[in-house]
Design a protein around this motif. Structure first.
Motif, short mmCIF file in Angstrom:
data_model
loop_
_atom_site.label_atom_id
_atom_site.label_comp_id
_atom_site.label_asym_id
_atom_site.label_seq_id
_atom_site.Cartn_x
_atom_site.Cartn_y
_atom_site.Cartn_z
N LEU A 61 5.11 13.28 -23.55
CA LEU A 61 5.14 11.95 -24.17
C LEU A 61 6.49 11.27 -23.97
N ILE A 62 7.56 12.04 -24.09
CA ILE A 62 8.91 11.47 -23.92
C ILE A 62 9.10 10.99 -22.48
N VAL A 63 8.71 11.82 -21.52
CA VAL A 63 8.86 11.46 -20.11
C VAL A 63 7.94 10.28 -19.77
N ALA A 64 6.77 10.26 -20.37
CA ALA A 64 5.85 9.14 -20.14
C ALA A 64 6.47 7.83 -20.60
N TYR A 65 7.16 7.85 -21.73
CA TYR A 65 7.78 6.63 -22.26
C TYR A 65 8.98 6.21 -21.42
N GLY A 66 9.80 7.17 -21.07
CA GLY A 66 11.06 6.83 -20.39
C GLY A 66 10.96 6.74 -18.88
N PHE A 67 9.88 7.24 -18.30
CA PHE A 67 9.75 7.24 -16.84
C PHE A 67 8.37 6.79 -16.37
N GLY A 68 7.34 7.49 -16.81
CA GLY A 68 6.00 7.22 -16.31
C GLY A 68 5.51 5.82 -16.58
N ALA A 69 5.90 5.25 -17.73
CA ALA A 69 5.45 3.90 -18.06
C ALA A 69 5.88 2.89 -17.01
N PHE A 70 7.06 3.09 -16.44
CA PHE A 70 7.58 2.15 -15.45
C PHE A 70 6.74 2.19 -14.16
N ALA A 115 0.83 -1.21 0.00
CA ALA A 115 0.00 0.00 0.00
C ALA A 115 0.86 1.25 0.00
N ALA A 116 2.02 1.19 0.70
CA ALA A 116 2.94 2.33 0.71
C ALA A 116 3.58 2.52 -0.66
N VAL A 117 3.93 1.40 -1.32
CA VAL A 117 4.44 1.48 -2.69
C VAL A 117 3.41 2.11 -3.60
N THR A 118 2.16 1.72 -3.42
CA THR A 118 1.07 2.27 -4.20
C THR A 118 0.99 3.78 -4.02
N ALA A 119 1.01 4.23 -2.78
CA ALA A 119 0.92 5.66 -2.49
C ALA A 119 2.08 6.42 -3.12
N ALA A 120 3.28 5.83 -3.07
CA ALA A 120 4.46 6.49 -3.63
C ALA A 120 4.35 6.59 -5.15
N TYR A 121 4.02 5.48 -5.81
CA TYR A 121 3.91 5.49 -7.27
C TYR A 121 2.80 6.44 -7.74
N VAL A 122 1.65 6.37 -7.09
CA VAL A 122 0.54 7.24 -7.48
C VAL A 122 0.90 8.70 -7.22
N GLY A 123 1.49 8.98 -6.06
CA GLY A 123 1.86 10.35 -5.73
C GLY A 123 2.86 10.94 -6.71
N ILE A 124 3.87 10.17 -7.07
CA ILE A 124 4.88 10.64 -8.02
C ILE A 124 4.24 10.92 -9.37
N GLN A 125 3.41 10.00 -9.84
CA GLN A 125 2.79 10.18 -11.14
C GLN A 125 1.87 11.40 -11.17
N LEU A 126 1.12 11.59 -10.12
CA LEU A 126 0.23 12.76 -10.09
C LEU A 126 1.03 14.06 -10.01
N ALA A 127 2.14 14.05 -9.27
CA ALA A 127 2.97 15.25 -9.17
C ALA A 127 3.57 15.62 -10.52
N VAL A 128 4.09 14.62 -11.24
CA VAL A 128 4.65 14.87 -12.57
C VAL A 128 3.56 15.34 -13.52
N TRP A 161 -5.02 19.86 -19.44
CA TRP A 161 -5.18 18.54 -20.08
C TRP A 161 -3.85 17.90 -20.48
N THR A 162 -2.77 18.65 -20.43
CA THR A 162 -1.47 18.02 -20.64
C THR A 162 -1.16 17.05 -19.51
N ALA A 163 -1.70 17.33 -18.33
CA ALA A 163 -1.52 16.42 -17.20
C ALA A 163 -2.19 15.07 -17.48
N VAL A 164 -3.39 15.13 -18.02
CA VAL A 164 -4.12 13.90 -18.36
C VAL A 164 -3.41 13.17 -19.50
N LEU A 165 -2.89 13.93 -20.46
CA LEU A 165 -2.15 13.33 -21.57
C LEU A 165 -0.95 12.55 -21.05
N TYR A 166 -0.23 13.13 -20.09
CA TYR A 166 0.94 12.45 -19.53
C TYR A 166 0.55 11.12 -18.89
#
Length: 334
Positions: free
Chosen positions: A80-89, A51-64, A216-221
């Protein structure tokens, strides 16, 4: 340790079929392992720290995502570039959280596990956690059965993609679409209920609020992170790695590469199918205790190498997916 490097031979003039499996191996191997290594029973349980991992991953993604939203629409290309190289993971890791919550491996309460499912699914934008839960449980109980396992491609899907390099690349790119279409073949698996409705309300409601608040760029990411996490990306090779073995004896393969770190050990797929009640953080311990059972099975060290090899090798195709012959394994009859 072995590595799958070749698929079954094919003849373009013959009608192709999915590779038939000789029989279900996971339950029999699990029983034998427990006889030889009873200490593995001690690994069964739950890991609330997920659950802590979940909070960390979700929090980071929402912040970015918010950062890109506030940066403005002109930065869509960098999103799109950051989504491919970072967000996808991170989004892929959240799919693994959904996977463990599906097996109730985070909390004792089923309600709490389903809440984690909903939270982990928020950065995916498109609601899929509850649908995945239904399909994945069926995948375990009907592994390799054409009528019950949505992991198996449609026969028309395999014929459409064939052995063409560019078509296989397009299959990876649009894998989320093909995955959804497979549910239509396995009727009655993902039936609407209050949790599925909640999944839609939470995901679409949050995406709408994020777009209104940050742009909406946030949603796109977030959407790009979701798409890349399961499509034409090294992470997408996981869908081939798990059960596209082209091997009548072994219908499941492992990944023992470095990306297991961020992917929460999802590559330990034989271990998981043998012991689905062991959480992600303890799966490597299963291999350590019983190496003679696992290190001789088909495995991969690189998802990137697997992705490129599957796409470019004309001998590789969707027909390489192993199915149960008693469940209508012939592609033509699927």
């Amino acid at each position: 340790m072995t590595s799958i490097t070749q698929a079954v031979e094919f003849d373009a003039d013959d009608e192709e079929t999915f590779v038939p499996a000789l029989g279900e191996t996971h339950s029999a191997r699990a029983k034998q392992i427990l006889r030889d290594h009873p200490e593995i029973r001690g690994l069964i349980g739950r890991n609330p720290w997920t659950a802590a991992v979940t909070a960390a991953y979700v929090g980071i993604q929402l912040a970015v995502a918010v950062a890109f939203g506030w940066a403005g629409a002109s930065w869509w290309w960098l999103a799109l570039i950051v989504a491919y190289g970072f967000g996808a993971f991170l989004n892929h890791g959240l799919y693994v959280v959904v996977h463990d919550a599906t097996h109730n491996l985070i909390f004792r309460s089923r309600f709490a596990n389903r809440v984690v499912l909903l939270v982990a699914d928020i950065p995916q934008v498109l609601p899929g956690a509850m649908g995945f839960r239904a399909c994945h449980l069926a995948h375990h109980s009907h592994l390799g059965e054409m009528d019950g396992d949505t992991d198996i491609p449609h026969a028309w899907e395999a014929r459409l993609i064939g052995h063409s390099t560019w078509r296989k690349a397009m299959w990876f790119l649009f894998f989320p679409v093909f995955q959804v279409l497979r549910v239509t073949r396995v009727r009655g698996v993902a039936t609407p209920d209050r949790w599925m409705i909640a999944n839609y309300v939470v995901n679409f409601g949050f995406a709408g609020l994020l777009g209104w608040f940050a742009g909406w760029t946030a949603v796109l990411y977030l959407f790009a992170s979701f798409w890349f996490a399961i499509s034409l990306h090294p992470l997408g090779a996981r869908w081939v790695q798990e059960h596209f073995t082209g091997d009548e004896v072994h219908d499941t393969a492992n990944y023992y590469g470095p990306l297991n770190g961020v992917a929460l050990n999802i590559g330990y797929h034989n271990e998981h199918h043998d012991f689905p009640s062991i959480p992600w953080n303890r799966l490597p311990e299963v291999t350590r205790i019983a190496p003679d059972y696992y290190l001789t099975l088909p495995s991969h060290r690189s998802w990137t190498k697997l992705l490129i090899g599957f796409i470019t090798d004309p001998a590789q195709s969707l027909w390489t997916r192993t199915v149960r012959p008693e469940a209508g394994g012939r592609a033509a009859g699927a």
